[in-house]
Structures are given as C-alpha cells and as structure tokens.
Write an enzyme that holds these catalytic residues in place. Structure first.
Site, mmCIF file in Angstrom:
data_model
loop_
_atom_site.group_PDB
_atom_site.id
_atom_site.type_symbol
_atom_site.label_atom_id
_atom_site.label_comp_id
_atom_site.label_asym_id
_atom_site.label_seq_id
_atom_site.Cartn_x
_atom_site.Cartn_y
_atom_site.Cartn_z
ATOM 1 N N ASN A 186 -14.693 -17.612 15.744
ATOM 2 C CA ASN A 186 -14.994 -16.297 16.299
ATOM 3 C C ASN A 186 -16.451 -16.159 16.751
ATOM 4 O OD1 ASN A 186 -14.407 -13.704 17.030
ATOM 5 N ND2 ASN A 186 -14.119 -12.914 14.952
ATOM 6 N N HIS A 190 -5.085 -4.870 5.963
ATOM 7 C CA HIS A 190 -6.398 -4.212 5.887
ATOM 8 C C HIS A 190 -6.294 -2.712 6.081
ATOM 9 C CE1 HIS A 190 -8.979 -7.901 7.276
ATOM 10 N NE2 HIS A 190 -8.081 -8.241 6.385
ATOM 11 N N ARG A 205 -5.845 -4.440 1.220
ATOM 12 C CA ARG A 205 -7.297 -4.471 1.139
ATOM 13 C C ARG A 205 -7.829 -3.086 1.509
ATOM 14 N NH1 ARG A 205 -11.735 -7.838 4.763
ATOM 15 N NH2 ARG A 205 -11.610 -6.001 6.085
ATOM 16 N N TYR A 246 -18.850 -2.954 8.489
ATOM 17 C CA TYR A 246 -17.777 -3.939 8.503
ATOM 18 C C TYR A 246 -16.488 -3.383 7.885
ATOM 19 C CZ TYR A 246 -14.769 -7.625 6.984
ATOM 20 O OH TYR A 246 -13.650 -8.370 6.777
ATOM 21 N N ASP A 283 -13.535 -6.484 0.213
ATOM 22 C CA ASP A 283 -14.419 -7.527 0.756
ATOM 23 C C ASP A 283 -15.861 -7.021 0.793
ATOM 24 O OD1 ASP A 283 -15.591 -9.586 2.163
ATOM 25 O OD2 ASP A 283 -14.047 -9.675 3.725
ATOM 26 N N HIS A 329 -18.303 -8.878 1.930
ATOM 27 C CA HIS A 329 -18.832 -9.505 3.146
ATOM 28 C C HIS A 329 -20.278 -9.991 3.015
ATOM 29 C CE1 HIS A 329 -18.149 -10.271 7.519
ATOM 30 N NE2 HIS A 329 -16.917 -10.349 7.066
ATOM 31 N N GLU A 350 -14.107 -9.901 -2.861
ATOM 32 C CA GLU A 350 -14.363 -11.070 -2.003
ATOM 33 C C GLU A 350 -15.814 -11.124 -1.524
ATOM 34 O OE1 GLU A 350 -11.787 -10.866 1.372
ATOM 35 O OE2 GLU A 350 -12.977 -12.294 2.524
ATOM 36 N N GLU A 377 -14.392 -18.044 3.057
ATOM 37 C CA GLU A 377 -13.919 -18.027 4.449
ATOM 38 C C GLU A 377 -14.904 -18.708 5.398
ATOM 39 O OE1 GLU A 377 -13.436 -13.759 4.932
ATOM 40 O OE2 GLU A 377 -15.183 -13.680 6.232
ATOM 41 N N ARG A 395 -10.797 -18.893 -0.277
ATOM 42 C CA ARG A 395 -10.551 -18.079 0.915
ATOM 43 C C ARG A 395 -10.463 -18.872 2.220
ATOM 44 N NH1 ARG A 395 -8.658 -14.426 2.633
ATOM 45 N NH2 ARG A 395 -10.227 -13.134 3.611
ATOM 46 N N HIS A 412 -7.644 -17.288 4.493
ATOM 47 C CA HIS A 412 -8.182 -16.335 5.463
ATOM 48 C C HIS A 412 -7.164 -16.129 6.588
ATOM 49 C CE1 HIS A 412 -11.925 -15.479 8.178
ATOM 50 N NE2 HIS A 412 -11.620 -14.418 7.467
ATOM 51 N N ASP A 435 -8.701 -13.357 14.059
ATOM 52 C CA ASP A 435 -9.322 -14.500 14.743
ATOM 53 C C ASP A 435 -8.725 -15.833 14.316
ATOM 54 O OD1 ASP A 435 -11.291 -13.088 12.767
ATOM 55 O OD2 ASP A 435 -11.923 -15.173 12.622
ATOM 56 N N GLU A 493 -3.717 -13.506 3.571
ATOM 57 C CA GLU A 493 -4.186 -12.386 4.402
ATOM 58 C C GLU A 493 -3.386 -12.372 5.699
ATOM 59 O OE1 GLU A 493 -8.253 -12.845 5.602
ATOM 60 O OE2 GLU A 493 -8.495 -10.719 6.086
ATOM 61 N N TRP A 523 -24.503 -10.021 7.618
ATOM 62 C CA TRP A 523 -23.389 -9.185 8.118
ATOM 63 C C TRP A 523 -22.097 -9.524 7.435
ATOM 64 C CZ3 TRP A 523 -18.756 -10.299 10.659
ATOM 65 C CH2 TRP A 523 -18.043 -9.137 11.037
HETATM 66 O O1 KDG Z 1 -14.623 -13.726 12.274
HETATM 67 C C1 KDG Z 1 -15.058 -13.049 11.139
HETATM 68 C C2 KDG Z 1 -13.889 -12.413 10.467
HETATM 69 O O2 KDG Z 1 -12.850 -13.333 10.362
HETATM 70 C C3 KDG Z 1 -14.222 -11.896 9.096
HETATM 71 O O3 KDG Z 1 -15.209 -10.934 9.211
HETATM 72 C C4 KDG Z 1 -12.967 -11.338 8.459
HETATM 73 O O4 KDG Z 1 -14.074 -11.210 6.348
HETATM 74 C C5 KDG Z 1 -13.038 -11.240 6.995
HETATM 75 C C6 KDG Z 1 -11.767 -11.194 6.268
HETATM 76 O O5 KDG Z 1 -11.830 -11.213 5.048
HETATM 77 O O6 KDG Z 1 -10.734 -11.158 6.911
HETATM 78 MG MG MG Z 2 -13.700 -11.722 4.292
#
Ligand code: KDG
Ligand code: MG
Length: 412
Positions: free
Chosen positions: A37, A122, A147, A159, A220, A222, A246, A272, A293, A322, A326, A349, A412
C-alpha cells in the site's frame, strides 16, 4: 513443468493492486498478490526488472528451491518490497501446483483443520452513536467478532475511522476503513496520545454495556505508543476482555513488549509490517505476543508464513492474518487456504472489497455465519479478468501520516 510467462498486472479498481501472473508450458496459470500500500510501483519494478527474467524456464514445481533462490541470491535480504515480490512468486507457484494436482490449495497444505475461519470486521465511529450503528451493521453482515476504532475528542481525523467525505467523493467507495487516499501527496492526520489513552477505555466500557460480554472485540493501537503508554492502555482495557490489542508500540523494538507484558494480561497482536521469521524470533521465543499479524502477501508467501506460524505454534501463539482492503482478493485467498489448514489458526481479518474489485478478481470463497471458506476450486480459486483490470489504470495514492499539535511528525 516450466514457467513460460510472468506478467505483472497493475490495476486500480477502488484502490491499487499489483498481481503477478505466471503461466507454464502446460498452459496452467497461477496468481500472486504483490500489493504494498502506497509503495506499489516499487514492487512492480522489483518484479519486472529483477525477478521476471529469473523465472522464465524455471521448474514451476520447485517452490521451496525458487523461494530460497530468490531470497538468498539477491544478497540484499528482507524488507517489504523484496518480501512482497517473493510472496507473489511463491503464491502463484502454489496456485499452479494445486491446479496441477486438481485440488484446492488447502488440501496440499495438509487439508482442512476446521470448517471455516472466524473473521473480524472493522466497526468505527467518531461518536458513540456512529460506532454503535457500525457495530450493528457488522453484526447484520454476519460478523461474530468486531474491531472497534473510535474518534478522539479534539482530534479531527485519525486512523481507523470510516473513510472521510474526500475519499468517498474521489473514489465513490465507502470503506469502513481505507486510509490510502488518491492524490499527489499524503494526507496529514493529527494525534495526541494522552487524549487517546483517556478516551478509549470509556468507549470500550460503553460498547460492552451496549453489546454484552460475549462479542469478541479487538482494537488497533497502530504503533503509536511508548512502551509505558502501551502498558497503561492494556491495563485500562482489561475489564473489557479484548480478543486482542494490536500494534501497541512501533514494532521495530521487540523488547518494548517485555515491559507491556509485565503490566497487562490483555492479549497482544503484532506483525502486519513484519516480513520474515527473524522479525518474530525474539517475540515468539519470549512469548511476548499472542497473535501473529502477518499477511501472506507481505511475509514471503505461504512457504515463509507457514514457517513463522509453525514456530509460533510451539508457544501457543496463533494466527491473526492481516486482511484489510489493501490485501487483494488473491492475497485473501492465500490467507484463507493457509488459515484453514494450520492447527494454530486464531482469527482472520476480513474487510470486504468493493464491487469494482470483485469484478476484476473473480473469487470462489464463501462467507456465512461469520466464517470464511476459500471454496473448493482447484488452486487458490481466484481468476483475474484482464479486460476488467485494464479499465482501471494505476493512480498515485499514499497512506496518511501524523503530526502532533506542535508540528512534530509522529508514527502513523
Ligand atoms: O496499508 C496499511 C493498512 O493495511 C493498515 O493500516 C491496516 O492496520 C491495519 C489493519 O490492522 O488492518
Ligand atoms: Mg493493524
């Protein structure tokens, strides 16, 4: 059986996808997902310039040898671009081998260990009302694990919250979470860890009160917290019995998780953005996580991710592959075949692709009762419609990035 053609197909229905298609002298074809991605064209170049020329004439059955050859002969090992490219070759070869055997791929991987794969979607909302609606919509779509991502008072855009109006206007698609936005520059989002840490437990309390104790809930982080902040969050979420928490810290420093573990019994998931077994070595050996993940797409394919998961199994650590949008339908199919066959499957997921994506990738998986199944067609069970793919040329798109209130760039 020799590889005679290797085509790299870039298409952008709803979002960008990179797919490798291998063809053999027997006329069999195999697909592999190579989508990274926001950095898609780096993998395209790696495949077209450096891998495709090495594949022509190779034995399509020699999956392990091809993996080792591509990994070791490059000298420059690991990294998301290399491992996504190797993954695409690996998955395409597994697809071909399973077609040659006349079996769905999971049969070659040892057969089904379960009837279907528990999957989570999600739900998100800026406010509690929006979030509750989103949880209900997911339950109506059949999800039995959800989630939960929430807006944070004072932060405009963060996010995990359902796509914003600009994204929808540009793409015509409303994803529950689609961070990559088309355009020449990445979008800027804002972040404040203290506000987040104060707000999130209140949201989980409200969600538990509304939906009861049974529903498995995930969250998550992140990669945004320091170890001590992550420990604090894990502890404050304990009363709400999360399935997992996560990516609490940036994953480069596995030792950070020791500190988190010392302070909380909330299960942890990570990986991930990992791409090899070596990224996991310490955290699996020291039992610092509960779920792996990684996606097949970003971890060297089925051959390598299976190795990671077998290692994890020694420590009762399970898979949590994951599966955001994407990961292409090809990558999702690979995940489903692997997940169905391994013993230590945890959860998958599953965000669901848009209609254009589904018109490009013809798929045979099923989704019923909250469970995914890859279907029983020989191979992965996915075909790529080249004419449809040709309607959607690549479009520049970037993942967003974060700044704090004082302008500092943050994870991020
Ligand atoms: O490309 C980045 C995403 O796949 C990511 O931000 C998604 O964190 C993510 C998730 O847990 O699906
Ligand atoms: Mg994630």
């Amino acid at each position: 059986m020799k590889i005679t053609h290797a085509d790299v197909i870039v298409t952008s229905p709803d979002r960008n996808f990179v797919t490798l298609k291998l063809t053999t002298d027997d006329g069999l074809t195999g697909l592999g997902d190579a989508t990274l991605n926001g950095r898609e064209l780096a993998v395209v170049a790696y495949l077209r310039e450096h891998i495709v020329p090495l594949l022509i004439g190779r034995d399509a059955h020699a999956i392990e040898d091809t993996w080792q050859f591509l990994y070791r002969s490059a000298y420059w090992r690991r990294g998301p671009v290399t491992m996504a490219a190797i993954a695409a070759v690996d998955v395409a070869l597994w697809d071909i081998k399973a077609k040659a055997a006349g079996m769905p791929l999971y049969q070659l991987l040892g057969g089904a260990s379960r009837t279907g794969l528990l999957a989570y979607g999600h739900a998100s909302g800026k406010t509690l009302d929006e979030l509750f609606d989103s949880v209900r919509q997911h339950q109506e779509k059949g999800y039995r694990a959800i989630r939960v991502q929430t807006g944070v008072p004072g932060l405009k855009s963060i996010y995990g919250i359902a796509s914003n109006a600009t994204f929808e206007a540009n793409t015509g698609v409303r994803y529950d979470h689609e961070p990559a936005q088309r355009g020449a520059l990445p979008a800027e989002e804002d972040w404040d860890t203290r506000s987040y840490l104060r707000h999130v437990p209140t949201v989980f309390e409200a969600v538990r009160n509304e939906f009861g104790p049974e529903l498995p809930l995930l969250h998550d982080g992140h990669h945004r917290m320091t170890p001590i902040q992550a420990a604090q969050l894990g502890k404050s979420l304990e009363p709400y019995d999360l399935f997992w928490l996560e990516d609490v810290t940036p994953a480069e420093n596995p030792e950070a998780l020791r500190l988190v573990r010392q302070h909380t019994t909330t299960p942890l998931a990570i990986g991930e953005i990992f791409n090899t077994v070596w990224d996991y070595q310490q955290i699996i050996r020291e039992q610092l996580i509960d779920y792996v993940r990684s996606a097949v797409t970003h971890t060297g394919g089925i051959t390598h991710l299976k190795r990671v998961l077998e290692y994890a199994a020694q420590y009762q650590i399970k898979s949590g592959m994951h599966g955001p949008t994407d990961i292409s339908p090809v990558g999702m199919a690979a995940a489903m075949h692997l997940g169905l066959s391994i013993h230590n499957f945890g959860i998958q997921e599953y965000m669901q692709h848009g209609d254009k994506t589904n018109s490009v990738f013809e798929q045979s998986f099923t989704w019923s009762n909250g469970l995914l199944h890859p279907g029983n067609k020989p191979g992965l069970g996915v075909d790529l419609n080249v004419d449809e793919a040709g309607k959607y040329p690549y479009e520049t798109a970037y993942l967003p990035y974060n700044r704090l209130a004082d302008g500092t760039v943050h994870d991020w």
